[in-house]
Design an enzyme around this catalytic site. Structure first.
Site, short mmCIF file in Angstrom:
data_model
loop_
_atom_site.label_atom_id
_atom_site.label_comp_id
_atom_site.label_asym_id
_atom_site.label_seq_id
_atom_site.Cartn_x
_atom_site.Cartn_y
_atom_site.Cartn_z
N PHE A 188 0.81 -1.23 0.00
CA PHE A 188 0.00 0.00 0.00
C PHE A 188 0.84 1.27 0.00
O PHE A 188 0.36 2.33 -0.41
CB PHE A 188 -0.95 0.02 1.22
CG PHE A 188 -0.29 0.50 2.49
CD1 PHE A 188 -0.18 1.86 2.75
CD2 PHE A 188 0.24 -0.39 3.41
CE1 PHE A 188 0.45 2.32 3.91
CE2 PHE A 188 0.86 0.05 4.56
CZ PHE A 188 0.97 1.42 4.81
N LYS A 204 -1.43 -6.85 -9.55
CA LYS A 204 -2.41 -6.87 -8.46
C LYS A 204 -1.99 -5.76 -7.50
O LYS A 204 -1.12 -5.94 -6.64
CB LYS A 204 -2.39 -8.24 -7.78
CG LYS A 204 -3.67 -8.65 -7.08
CD LYS A 204 -4.09 -7.78 -5.92
CE LYS A 204 -3.27 -7.98 -4.68
NZ LYS A 204 -3.55 -6.95 -3.64
N GLU A 262 -4.95 -3.47 -2.30
CA GLU A 262 -6.39 -3.18 -2.21
C GLU A 262 -6.64 -1.92 -1.37
O GLU A 262 -7.72 -1.34 -1.42
CB GLU A 262 -7.16 -4.38 -1.66
CG GLU A 262 -6.88 -4.77 -0.22
CD GLU A 262 -5.62 -5.64 -0.04
OE1 GLU A 262 -4.71 -5.55 -0.89
OE2 GLU A 262 -5.56 -6.37 0.96
N SER A 269 4.95 -6.99 3.41
CA SER A 269 5.52 -7.29 4.73
C SER A 269 6.28 -8.62 4.68
O SER A 269 6.02 -9.47 3.81
CB SER A 269 4.39 -7.37 5.75
OG SER A 269 3.45 -8.34 5.32
N CYS A 300 9.51 1.65 3.56
CA CYS A 300 10.37 0.52 3.91
C CYS A 300 11.78 1.01 4.22
O CYS A 300 12.58 0.28 4.77
CB CYS A 300 10.39 -0.51 2.80
SG CYS A 300 11.16 0.10 1.31
N GLU A 318 9.03 -4.30 13.24
CA GLU A 318 8.63 -3.21 12.34
C GLU A 318 7.35 -2.57 12.87
O GLU A 318 6.32 -3.23 13.00
CB GLU A 318 8.39 -3.75 10.93
CG GLU A 318 8.00 -2.65 9.95
CD GLU A 318 7.93 -3.14 8.50
OE1 GLU A 318 7.31 -4.18 8.26
OE2 GLU A 318 8.48 -2.44 7.62
P1 NAD Z 1 1.20 -6.62 3.00
O1 NAD Z 1 2.19 -7.71 3.11
O2 NAD Z 1 0.08 -6.58 3.97
O3 NAD Z 1 0.53 -6.63 1.53
C1 NAD Z 1 1.29 -6.62 0.36
C2 NAD Z 1 0.49 -7.27 -0.76
O4 NAD Z 1 0.25 -8.64 -0.42
C3 NAD Z 1 -0.87 -6.64 -1.00
O5 NAD Z 1 -1.07 -6.55 -2.38
C4 NAD Z 1 -1.85 -7.60 -0.34
O6 NAD Z 1 -3.08 -7.66 -1.02
C5 NAD Z 1 -1.14 -8.94 -0.45
N1 NAD Z 1 -1.39 -9.81 0.71
C6 NAD Z 1 -1.59 -9.44 2.00
N2 NAD Z 1 -1.75 -10.53 2.78
C7 NAD Z 1 -1.63 -11.60 1.98
C8 NAD Z 1 -1.70 -13.01 2.21
N3 NAD Z 1 -1.89 -13.51 3.42
N4 NAD Z 1 -1.54 -13.84 1.16
C9 NAD Z 1 -1.32 -13.35 -0.09
N5 NAD Z 1 -1.26 -12.02 -0.36
C10 NAD Z 1 -1.41 -11.15 0.66
O7 NAD Z 1 2.04 -5.25 3.01
P2 NAD Z 1 1.48 -3.76 3.07
O8 NAD Z 1 0.97 -3.50 4.44
O9 NAD Z 1 0.61 -3.49 1.91
O10 NAD Z 1 2.83 -2.94 2.83
C11 NAD Z 1 3.69 -2.56 3.86
C12 NAD Z 1 4.84 -3.52 4.01
O11 NAD Z 1 5.60 -3.56 2.81
C13 NAD Z 1 5.82 -3.11 5.10
O12 NAD Z 1 6.23 -4.25 5.81
C14 NAD Z 1 6.98 -2.52 4.32
O13 NAD Z 1 8.23 -2.57 5.00
C15 NAD Z 1 6.98 -3.38 3.11
N6 NAD Z 1 7.66 -2.74 1.98
C16 NAD Z 1 8.87 -3.24 1.61
C17 NAD Z 1 9.57 -2.65 0.58
C18 NAD Z 1 10.91 -3.21 0.16
O14 NAD Z 1 11.50 -2.70 -0.77
N7 NAD Z 1 11.41 -4.23 0.82
C19 NAD Z 1 9.01 -1.56 -0.11
C20 NAD Z 1 7.77 -1.08 0.28
C21 NAD Z 1 7.10 -1.70 1.33
#
Ligand code: NAD
Length: 490
Positions: free
Chosen positions: A157, A181, A184, A234, A289, A390
């Protein structure tokens, strides 16, 4: 105050084979403006049948797209870049509306998103192979690169435009086709980008968008015609996606979460150090991140850094990011707010000293959204949850160390390895830091060490799963297969 591009985007659709289609859904989710809690769109929770249709369209489109000369594919990206520039401010305002970051920050994200399109437009050079005449007498060898087919791209997000663009332009430029994708929680910027891609003449089926959550992700991971997955989110989800997609025989790259430490040496330039730390810790309300989370002061750097950081946090102006005078926006949702405030409670329970406490921000009548308010803890110890996990919110911790060696020891003990920064006037200290610290992005007097599009964006330890990172040449490697041709003519 800037105005919103649209107050409400209505029910979003999926883009499949060049058409915006009414989706087959298991439900709809409200997309909220986190600064106001107003509903700004409804996002479909697509089922596997939508993913199947999108993958089928992408598979079909691949047959002709891969035969399109790289120079022509690049021209479509030049056109897309031009359109994105024309709509630059609209992108930035939409990102503020769906995410809550400040307009300046959203402009920065838009710029970075476009830069990836620019770099990918260099694909006729980036995709070249190499060769050697006479590897043996009368025999020539040549390594060529080819696209693989359909890729799934799954975004987080916190950077609705930029992070998916670490992958999409390169996947397309190399001749692959994609199913995106978006998150959301923030689906609007990618929806707009896909509209402009169609306008730029990127053919139907090359770029498809399927909105949704876990079901849509799982359908991509399980689909036999999806050749690879680029994921950012995450760490627990990154690990899950990495394991599942690899077990299905796909190539996978997954960026995960982070816990980034900022080290202040006694010889650091205080004014610039504090400016950088403020931007790193409280920018995007700590939801980057690369956000700094814990400051380690070495020796007598402590007092100056503590006092100035606390002062900065007390003075940050909160509000809706479309007001250009605002310094920090809300976090993304009620759930995120509960998590951040839970960590602040935990820090207090663990015995850290909460020297700036603006948790009451959410009771401010002028702030209707999910405002966490900046908080600063002093006396943070390495074993505390606020020092290891985090938080992804505007919470800073201050930890003390007697030496650089001790500070590096604390960083190395962390499970994450996304970013780390040192603030110092000493070349020797900076060199030791960059040499020893296990993190994908190192800042030297830089608080947000974000690689530009022509450098790889990766992480280490629990912050990255895979071998090839996002952006630039590495992602071109990810999106191409190498084939060696050895020839002899009689
Ligand atoms: P998230 O893991 O909740 O969601 C990321 C994506 O995965 C979304 O599209 C979501 O729909 C999908 N998703 C969520 N739960 C899922 C599941 N159980 N099974 C399959 N798909 C699933 O992450 P977020 O809250 O949207 O983003 C924030 C996180 O992203 C933070 O931890 C941040 O550190 C990380 N991030 C990392 C980087 C990097 O370069 N390493 C960059 C940006 C963000």
């Amino acid at each position: 105050m800037l105005t919103e591009v649209k107050a409400n985007y209505g029910r979003l659709r999926n883009l499949i084979n060049g058409e915006w289609v009414e989706p087959d859904v298991s439900g709809w989710l409200d997309v909220e403006n986190p600064a106001t809690t107003g509903v700004i769109a409804e996002v479909p929770l697509s089922t596997a049948s939508e993913v199947n249709d999108a993958v089928a369209a992408a598979k079909q489109a691949f047959l002709t797209w891969r035969e399109t000369p790289p120079v022509l594919r690049a021209r479509s990206l030049f056109k897309l870049k031009g359109l994105m520039e024309e709509h630059f401010e609209d992108f930035a305002r939409t990102i503020v509306q769906e995410h809550g970051k400040t307009i300046e920050d959203a402009r920065g994200e838009t710029r970075r998103g476009i830069e990836n399109v620019e770099v990918a437009a260099g694909i006729p050079t980036l995709m070249q192979g190499f060769g050697l005449e006479n590897v043996a007498s009368g025999i020539d060898a040549e390594a060529i690169r080819q696209p693989l087919g359909v890729f799934g791209i799954i975004g987080p997000f916190n950077f609705p435009l930029m992070v998916p663009n670490w992958f999409i332009p390169y996947a397309i430029a190399t001749g692959n086709t994609v199913v995106v994708k978006p998150s959301e929680q923030t689906p609007l910027a990618q929806t707009r980008m896909a509209e402009l891609a169609l306008e730029a003449g990127i053919p139907a089926g090359v770029l498809n968008v399927v909105h949704g959550a876990k079901d849509a992700v799982d359908a991509l991971l399980e689909h036999p015609d999806v050749r690879g997955i680029s994921f950012v989110g995450s760490s627990p989800v990154a690990r899950y996606v990495y394991s599942k997609a690899s077990a299905e025989g796909k190539r996978v790259q997954c960026g995960g979460g982070a816990k980034n430490f900022l080290v202040a040496m006694p010889d650091a330039h205080l004014d610039s150090t504090i400016d950088n730390m403020m931007g790193s810790i409280f920018g995007a309300a700590g939801q980057r991140c690369l956000a700094g989370s814990v400051v380690i002061t070495v020796g007598n750097a402590y007092e100056g850094v503590r006092d100035r950081l606390a002062e900065g946090a007390r003075n940050l102006k909160l509000g809706y990011g479309l007001d250009e005078s605002v310094g920090m926006g809300p976090v993304i949702s009620q759930r995120a707010l509960d998590r951040v405030l839970g960590y602040v409670d935990k820090g207090v329970e663990e015995g850290a000293d909460l020297i700036v406490d603006r948790r009451s921000a959410r009771q401010d009548e002028e702030l209707a959204g999910y405002f966490a308010g900046p908080c600063v803890f002093d006396g943070v110890e390495p074993q505390m949850a606020i020092a290891r996990e985090e938080i992804f919110g505007p919470v800073a911790g201050i930890m003390r160390a007697d030496s650089l060696d001790e500070a590096i020891g604390h960083i190395e003990a962390l499970p994450f390895g996304n970013a780390a920064s040192i603030f110092t006037a000493s070349g020797g200290a900076a060199r030791e830091f960059r040499h020893r610290v296990t993190a994908g992005n190192i800042g030297v007097n830089v608080g947000v060490a974000a690689p530009m599009a022509f450098f790889p964006f990766g992480g280490m330890k629990e912050s990255f799963f895979g071998a090839l990172h996002a952006q630039g040449r590495e992602v071109v490697d990810f999106f191409t297969d190498r084939k060696v041709v050895i020839s002899r003519w009689f």
